[in-house]
Motif scaffolding. Structure first.
Motif, mmCIF file in Angstrom:
data_model
loop_
_atom_site.group_PDB
_atom_site.id
_atom_site.type_symbol
_atom_site.label_atom_id
_atom_site.label_comp_id
_atom_site.label_asym_id
_atom_site.label_seq_id
_atom_site.Cartn_x
_atom_site.Cartn_y
_atom_site.Cartn_z
ATOM 1 N N ALA A 1 0.825 -1.213 0.000
ATOM 2 C CA ALA A 1 0.000 0.000 0.000
ATOM 3 C C ALA A 1 0.858 1.260 0.000
ATOM 4 C CB ALA A 1 -0.927 0.004 1.214
ATOM 5 N N ALA A 2 2.025 1.180 0.628
ATOM 6 C CA ALA A 2 2.928 2.335 0.686
ATOM 7 C C ALA A 2 3.742 2.500 -0.592
ATOM 8 C CB ALA A 2 3.869 2.193 1.879
ATOM 9 N N GLY A 3 3.576 1.597 -1.542
ATOM 10 C CA GLY A 3 4.331 1.672 -2.791
ATOM 11 C C GLY A 3 5.756 1.202 -2.660
ATOM 12 N N ARG A 4 6.041 0.437 -1.604
ATOM 13 C CA ARG A 4 7.409 -0.031 -1.344
ATOM 14 C C ARG A 4 7.646 -1.468 -1.782
ATOM 15 N NH1 ARG A 4 9.868 2.500 3.109
ATOM 16 N NH2 ARG A 4 9.379 4.728 3.129
ATOM 17 N N PHE A 5 6.579 -2.186 -2.171
ATOM 18 C CA PHE A 5 6.713 -3.619 -2.392
ATOM 19 C C PHE A 5 5.720 -4.072 -3.445
ATOM 20 C CE2 PHE A 5 7.270 -8.001 -0.507
ATOM 21 C CZ PHE A 5 8.652 -7.993 -0.535
ATOM 22 N N GLY B 1 -1.936 2.245 7.621
ATOM 23 C CA GLY B 1 -0.645 2.797 8.030
ATOM 24 C C GLY B 1 0.295 3.001 6.863
ATOM 25 N N GLY B 2 0.281 2.058 5.911
ATOM 26 C CA GLY B 2 1.125 2.205 4.734
ATOM 27 C C GLY B 2 0.741 3.403 3.896
ATOM 28 N N LEU B 3 -0.572 3.585 3.678
ATOM 29 C CA LEU B 3 -1.048 4.722 2.889
ATOM 30 C C LEU B 3 -0.779 6.044 3.598
ATOM 31 C CD1 LEU B 3 -4.458 3.270 1.636
ATOM 32 C CD2 LEU B 3 -2.413 3.697 0.252
ATOM 33 N N PHE B 4 -1.053 6.072 4.907
ATOM 34 C CA PHE B 4 -0.834 7.300 5.668
ATOM 35 C C PHE B 4 0.650 7.647 5.740
ATOM 36 C CE2 PHE B 4 -0.159 9.469 9.812
ATOM 37 C CZ PHE B 4 -0.840 10.652 9.534
ATOM 38 N N GLY B 5 1.487 6.644 5.975
ATOM 39 C CA GLY B 5 2.928 6.874 6.027
ATOM 40 C C GLY B 5 3.459 7.383 4.694
ATOM 41 N N LYS B 6 2.956 6.817 3.606
ATOM 42 C CA LYS B 6 3.383 7.266 2.282
ATOM 43 C C LYS B 6 3.014 8.727 2.055
ATOM 44 C CE LYS B 6 2.644 6.337 -2.648
ATOM 45 N NZ LYS B 6 1.872 5.516 -3.636
ATOM 46 N N TRP B 7 1.774 9.109 2.422
ATOM 47 C CA TRP B 7 1.338 10.491 2.260
ATOM 48 C C TRP B 7 2.103 11.428 3.185
ATOM 49 C CZ3 TRP B 7 -1.062 13.512 6.064
ATOM 50 C CH2 TRP B 7 -1.494 14.782 5.624
ATOM 51 N N LEU B 8 2.285 11.021 4.420
ATOM 52 C CA LEU B 8 2.928 11.878 5.415
ATOM 53 C C LEU B 8 4.373 12.171 5.083
ATOM 54 C CD1 LEU B 8 2.276 13.162 8.235
ATOM 55 C CD2 LEU B 8 3.296 11.115 9.257
ATOM 56 N N LEU B 9 5.050 11.166 4.524
ATOM 57 C CA LEU B 9 6.500 11.282 4.282
ATOM 58 C C LEU B 9 6.847 11.607 2.848
ATOM 59 C CD1 LEU B 9 7.360 8.199 6.445
ATOM 60 C CD2 LEU B 9 8.032 10.543 6.987
ATOM 61 N N GLU B 10 5.817 11.826 2.037
ATOM 62 C CA GLU B 10 6.047 12.116 0.619
ATOM 63 C C GLU B 10 6.819 13.413 0.465
ATOM 64 O OE1 GLU B 10 3.460 11.858 -3.495
ATOM 65 O OE2 GLU B 10 2.485 12.553 -1.671
ATOM 66 N N GLU B 11 7.851 13.364 -0.385
ATOM 67 C CA GLU B 11 8.701 14.561 -0.576
ATOM 68 C C GLU B 11 8.245 15.353 -1.779
ATOM 69 O OE1 GLU B 11 12.710 13.252 -0.814
ATOM 70 O OE2 GLU B 11 12.739 12.462 1.206
ATOM 71 N N PHE C 1 2.337 0.770 13.702
ATOM 72 C CA PHE C 1 3.541 0.000 13.391
ATOM 73 C C PHE C 1 4.016 0.261 11.967
ATOM 74 C CE2 PHE C 1 5.477 -4.492 13.068
ATOM 75 C CZ PHE C 1 6.657 -4.086 13.678
ATOM 76 N N LEU C 2 3.090 0.325 11.030
ATOM 77 C CA LEU C 2 3.475 0.567 9.631
ATOM 78 C C LEU C 2 4.001 1.978 9.422
ATOM 79 C CD1 LEU C 2 3.437 -1.202 7.025
ATOM 80 C CD2 LEU C 2 2.350 -2.212 9.029
ATOM 81 N N VAL C 3 3.432 2.950 10.107
ATOM 82 C CA VAL C 3 3.941 4.318 9.986
ATOM 83 C C VAL C 3 5.393 4.365 10.461
ATOM 84 C CG1 VAL C 3 3.715 6.685 10.802
ATOM 85 C CG2 VAL C 3 1.684 5.409 10.139
ATOM 86 N N VAL C 4 5.670 3.675 11.559
ATOM 87 C CA VAL C 4 7.047 3.611 12.061
ATOM 88 C C VAL C 4 7.961 2.959 11.023
ATOM 89 C CG1 VAL C 4 8.564 2.579 13.792
ATOM 90 C CG2 VAL C 4 6.388 3.586 14.491
#
Length: 223
Positions: free
Chosen positions: A73-77, A213-223, A139-142
């Motif tokens: 979901a985070a686009g990492r895998f 968490g994956g989606l939120f982490g991706k959005w939160l940390l997007e550069e 956990f996923l955001v971390v």
């Protein structure tokens, strides 16, 4: 198919499951005094940390279907690889339960996750579902945060291990802490009965939380 990566995931999940079973079955009943919830939580967190340091470079050190799918979901895998990881993780967890069934001194519920009579605090289905979803998302955001390209990658296993320790301290009395479908699957298979009938929750809630968490982490940390 990367056989070494799948073997690393199976082994890592085997050791994660072993840390849960060993600390739950044996340290609580030690003649010199029970290790208690803190002992169990730190045993699990330390095991994940050291295996991530030791073999994490081979597979990424997921050891958890919710992590693998959350990283999709985070686009990492890639989804196809994640599904292969899930199978390896489930097998690793079941193998650990098999070893501990041979050693013996296990509980009838096999340290299964659950609500109602399977919960220390007799938590309801909805209470367990909410907490498992929220904590897996955390956990996923971390994980997404500490493994980002410009993140503290060398320290990532420490942060991940400590996050998992905190999650167990918070939720062992509610659900016996899953945040990991593989961790729930192995004990439910060996315990049968009520733990097996409740296993759906510990697939749905952690995977939902992992995706959130994956989606939120991706959005939160997007550069």
């Amino acid at each position: 198919m990367n056989s070494r990566a799948l073997a690393a995931e199976a082994f890592g999940t085997f050791m994660l499951m072993s840390s849960i079973l060993g600390s739950a079955f044996y340290s609580f009943g030690a003649p010199s005094g029970a290790a208690g919830i803190l002992g169990v939580a730190f045993c699990i967190g330390i095991t994940v940390m050291v295996t991530a340091f030791a073999i994490g470079q081979i597979s990424g050190g997921h050891y958890n279907p919710a992590v693998s799918l959350g990283l999709v979901a985070a686009g990492r895998f890639e989804l196809g690889t994640a599904l292969q990881y899930v199978v390896a993780q489930l097998l690793g967890a079941c193998a650990a339960c098999g070893i501990f069934s041979l050693v013996g001194h296990t509980s009838p519920t096999f340290a299964a996750n659950g609500y109602g009579d399977l919960s220390m605090l007799k938590a309801t289905l909805s209470e367990v579902f909410i907490l498992e979803t929220v904590l897996t998302a955390f956990f996923l955001v971390v994980i997404v945060g500490v493994t980002r390209a410009n993140g503290p990658s060398l320290m990532a296993p420490i942060a991940i291990g400590l996050a998992l320790t905190a999650i167990h301290i918070m939720s062992i009395p509610i659900s016996n802490t899953s945040v990991n479908p593989a961790r729930s699957f192995g004990p439910a298979v060996y315990a049968g009965g009520e733990p097996l009938s409740q296993i759906w929750l510990f697939f749905v809630a952690p995977i939902l939380g992992g995706v959130i968490g994956g989606l939120f982490g991706k959005w939160l940390l997007e550069e």
